[in-house]
Scaffold this motif. Structure first.
Motif, PDB file in Angstrom:
ATOM      1  N   ALA A  58      66.729  -4.584  -4.496  1.00  0.00           N
ATOM      2  CA  ALA A  58      66.409  -3.533  -5.471  1.00  0.00           C
ATOM      3  C   ALA A  58      66.552  -4.058  -6.895  1.00  0.00           C
ATOM      4  CB  ALA A  58      67.323  -2.329  -5.257  1.00  0.00           C
ATOM      5  N   LEU A  94      55.180  -2.006  -2.221  1.00  0.00           N
ATOM      6  CA  LEU A  94      56.337  -1.236  -2.683  1.00  0.00           C
ATOM      7  C   LEU A  94      56.126   0.251  -2.448  1.00  0.00           C
ATOM      8  CD1 LEU A  94      57.422  -2.833  -6.094  1.00  0.00           C
ATOM      9  CD2 LEU A  94      58.718  -2.778  -3.971  1.00  0.00           C
ATOM     10  N   CYS A 114      56.221   1.113   1.439  1.00  0.00           N
ATOM     11  CA  CYS A 114      57.576   1.011   1.991  1.00  0.00           C
ATOM     12  C   CYS A 114      58.493   2.091   1.420  1.00  0.00           C
ATOM     13  CB  CYS A 114      58.152  -0.374   1.710  1.00  0.00           C
ATOM     14  SG  CYS A 114      57.296  -1.716   2.583  1.00  0.00           S
ATOM     15  N   SER A 115      58.288   2.436   0.157  1.00  0.00           N
ATOM     16  CA  SER A 115      59.104   3.478  -0.463  1.00  0.00           C
ATOM     17  C   SER A 115      58.805   4.842   0.151  1.00  0.00           C
ATOM     18  CB  SER A 115      58.856   3.511  -1.971  1.00  0.00           C
ATOM     19  OG  SER A 115      59.254   2.297  -2.575  1.00  0.00           O
ATOM     20  N   GLN A 173      60.539   5.783   3.274  1.00  0.00           N
ATOM     21  CA  GLN A 173      61.962   6.134   3.169  1.00  0.00           C
ATOM     22  C   GLN A 173      62.165   7.544   2.640  1.00  0.00           C
ATOM     23  OE1 GLN A 173      62.880   3.310   5.127  1.00  0.00           O
ATOM     24  NE2 GLN A 173      64.747   3.876   4.048  1.00  0.00           N
ATOM     25  N   TRP A 174      61.170   8.409   2.746  1.00  0.00           N
ATOM     26  CA  TRP A 174      61.247   9.735   2.131  1.00  0.00           C
ATOM     27  C   TRP A 174      62.441  10.541   2.650  1.00  0.00           C
ATOM     28  CZ3 TRP A 174      60.882  14.169   5.116  1.00  0.00           C
ATOM     29  CH2 TRP A 174      60.375  14.014   6.406  1.00  0.00           C
ATOM     30  N   THR A 203      64.692   9.259  -8.365  1.00  0.00           N
ATOM     31  CA  THR A 203      63.281   9.420  -7.995  1.00  0.00           C
ATOM     32  C   THR A 203      62.603  10.439  -8.899  1.00  0.00           C
ATOM     33  OG1 THR A 203      63.768   8.867  -5.680  1.00  0.00           O
ATOM     34  CG2 THR A 203      61.698  10.017  -6.126  1.00  0.00           C
ATOM     35  N   LEU A 239      61.434   2.894  -7.041  1.00  0.00           N
ATOM     36  CA  LEU A 239      60.677   1.997  -6.158  1.00  0.00           C
ATOM     37  C   LEU A 239      61.573   0.864  -5.656  1.00  0.00           C
ATOM     38  CD1 LEU A 239      57.169   1.594  -7.861  1.00  0.00           C
ATOM     39  CD2 LEU A 239      57.693   2.713  -5.690  1.00  0.00           C
ATOM     40  N   LEU A 268      64.318   2.365  -3.183  1.00  0.00           N
ATOM     41  CA  LEU A 268      63.753   2.752  -1.886  1.00  0.00           C
ATOM     42  C   LEU A 268      63.254   1.536  -1.106  1.00  0.00           C
ATOM     43  CD1 LEU A 268      61.880   5.997  -2.976  1.00  0.00           C
ATOM     44  CD2 LEU A 268      63.899   5.850  -1.512  1.00  0.00           C
ATOM     45  N   PHE A 269      62.716   0.549  -1.831  1.00  0.00           N
ATOM     46  CA  PHE A 269      62.289  -0.673  -1.141  1.00  0.00           C
ATOM     47  C   PHE A 269      63.497  -1.414  -0.587  1.00  0.00           C
ATOM     48  CE2 PHE A 269      60.993  -5.196  -1.110  1.00  0.00           C
ATOM     49  CZ  PHE A 269      59.944  -5.101  -0.202  1.00  0.00           C
ATOM     50  N   TRP A 286      64.410   0.330   2.539  1.00  0.00           N
ATOM     51  CA  TRP A 286      63.478  -0.026   3.615  1.00  0.00           C
ATOM     52  C   TRP A 286      63.813  -1.407   4.167  1.00  0.00           C
ATOM     53  CZ3 TRP A 286      60.225  -4.224   3.928  1.00  0.00           C
ATOM     54  CH2 TRP A 286      59.349  -4.237   5.025  1.00  0.00           C
TER      55      TRP A 286
END
Length: 391
Positions: free
Chosen positions: A133, A305, A308-309, A312-313, A324, A379, A382-383, A386
């Protein structure tokens, strides 16, 4: 509960980021007599020389007679970026101004990586995810492009220090954690204000998002914690009162800012690589249709990105929800008052058009594309999540 950063995770992150930044910025003997970038980079070199003269007692800090002589001009609304130029000016006595400037640019990457790593761990990521991150945020196209001339806009690290401090303070379980978190809030707020006008707006967006979602971050004793956080943030602003007063004094005399209709992110630039990126050689016909230069143009979010983001919702809650919301808000503002596709303005008004009616000071700068830096924070986080789940 606040996850403590890994013992060696922060060190590893800052070491890798400094090495990558040194390679990308082509560190070498030329750094002793030349500067990274061009254009506005020379202005920032002048800033360091000006601060150096102030330290020697031969000039005022927020005014100079070297411009618009003999009357001189105020520098309150100028991009002095004292959070970087002051330590660089001190260093210049030992290494000279060019090298001091280049080292300040390099230091901004280390600062941002460290702050992003801390934020990611505070949001619950482990060491591998937090490292990923931090690197995504630190080397995002919109931020890296600023190394070519906008030292003031490399201050995202200060913003992240303050935002991480707010979240950590909300979640702190003992007095020691609260004091350390509060100290980061005060330092981050103060340094951000001294760094740049746009960075201060990004900090405000992030702080409002965190405080608005504080019930999901720390439901217990939230009232007292919010009062303490607001008080500490106010202390940070008070420490930056010289900058605030000088800016208010000179902002009214400054010429109008950029035209926000054109100095904005085209919606196409979010999904098409900018000129600064190597991959743009594969999309050159489309890349060239986005008119901004290599510094103002990069806003490519990255298809990988984004995908993959989005996957992860389910993890978007608590502090992650706050960053976010802040990132999405900054992204929307970066699109300006009208939707733009390549170089074509569409008659579709966007939220910035209404916001500037309420807060006209926003157009004193007007280059809203600079807000997009904050979009890479969620981003990156969350990446990182993931990557940890995939691992």
């Amino acid at each position: 509960f606040v996850r403590k950063p890994g013992k060696y995770g922060a060190l590893f992150t800052t070491t890798v980021s400094s090495a990558l930044a040194a390679l990308a910025l082509r560190i070498g003997p030329a750094w002793a007599h030349g500067i990274v970038g061009d254009g506005d980079a020379w202005q920032n070199l002048w800033n360091i020389e000006h601060v150096r003269r102030w330290l020697l007692g031969s000039s005022e800090l927020y005014a100079t007679k070297m411009l618009w002589a003999p009357e001189g001009v105020g520098l309150g609304a100028h991009t002095l970026a004292l959070s970087f130029s002051l330590p660089a000016a001190v260093a210049s006595f030992l290494v000279g101004s060019p090298l001091a400037y280049n080292l300040a640019v390099l230091a901004s990457f280390v600062l941002c990586a460290w702050a992003a790593y801390r934020l990611a761990t505070t949001l619950g990521l482990g060491v591998p995810g937090a490292v990923i991150a931090a690197l995504v945020i630190t080397f995002s196209p919109a931020r890296f492009a600023r190394s070519f001339g906008h030292l003031n806009l490399l201050g995202l690290g200060w913003v992240l220090i303050a935002l991480e401090g707010i979240i950590a303070s909300l979640k702190a379980s003992d007095r020691g954690q609260r004091w350390r978190s509060d100290a980061r809030i005060a330092v981050g707020v103060c340094a951000t204000v001294y760094s740049d006008y746009y960075m201060t707006i990004l900090l405000s967006i992030g702080a409002v998002a965190i405080l608005a979602t504080s019930a999901w971050i720390a439901p217990d004793s939230r009232g007292r914690r919010l009062i303490r956080i607001v008080g500490v943030a106010t202390l940070g602003f008070c420490l930056a009162l010289p900058q605030l007063f000088a800016t208010l004094r000179d902002a009214g005399r400054a010429a109008g800012g950029h035209d926000s209709k054109w100095c904005s992110c085209a919606v196409t630039s979010l999904v098409i690589p900018g000129r600064l990126q190597v991959v743009s050689t594969l999309t050159r016909p489309l890349t060239e249709r986005n008119h901004q230069n290599k510094v103002e143009g990069p806003a490519y979010l990255g298809i990988t990105l984004l995908l993959c983001s989005v996957m992860q919702w389910r993890m978007v809650r608590g502090g992650v929800l706050a960053v976010t919301i802040a990132g999405v808000a900054a992204l929307i503002l970066s699109l300006g008052p009208q939707l733009r596709v390549f170089d074509r303005l569409l008659e579709i008004p966007l939220p910035y058009a209404a916001l500037r009616m309420v807060a006209p000071f926003l157009d004193r700068g007007g280059c809203v594309t600079r807000f997009v830096q904050l979009a890479y924070v969620p981003l990156g986080v969350l990446f990182g999540m993931w990557a940890e789940s995939a691992w």
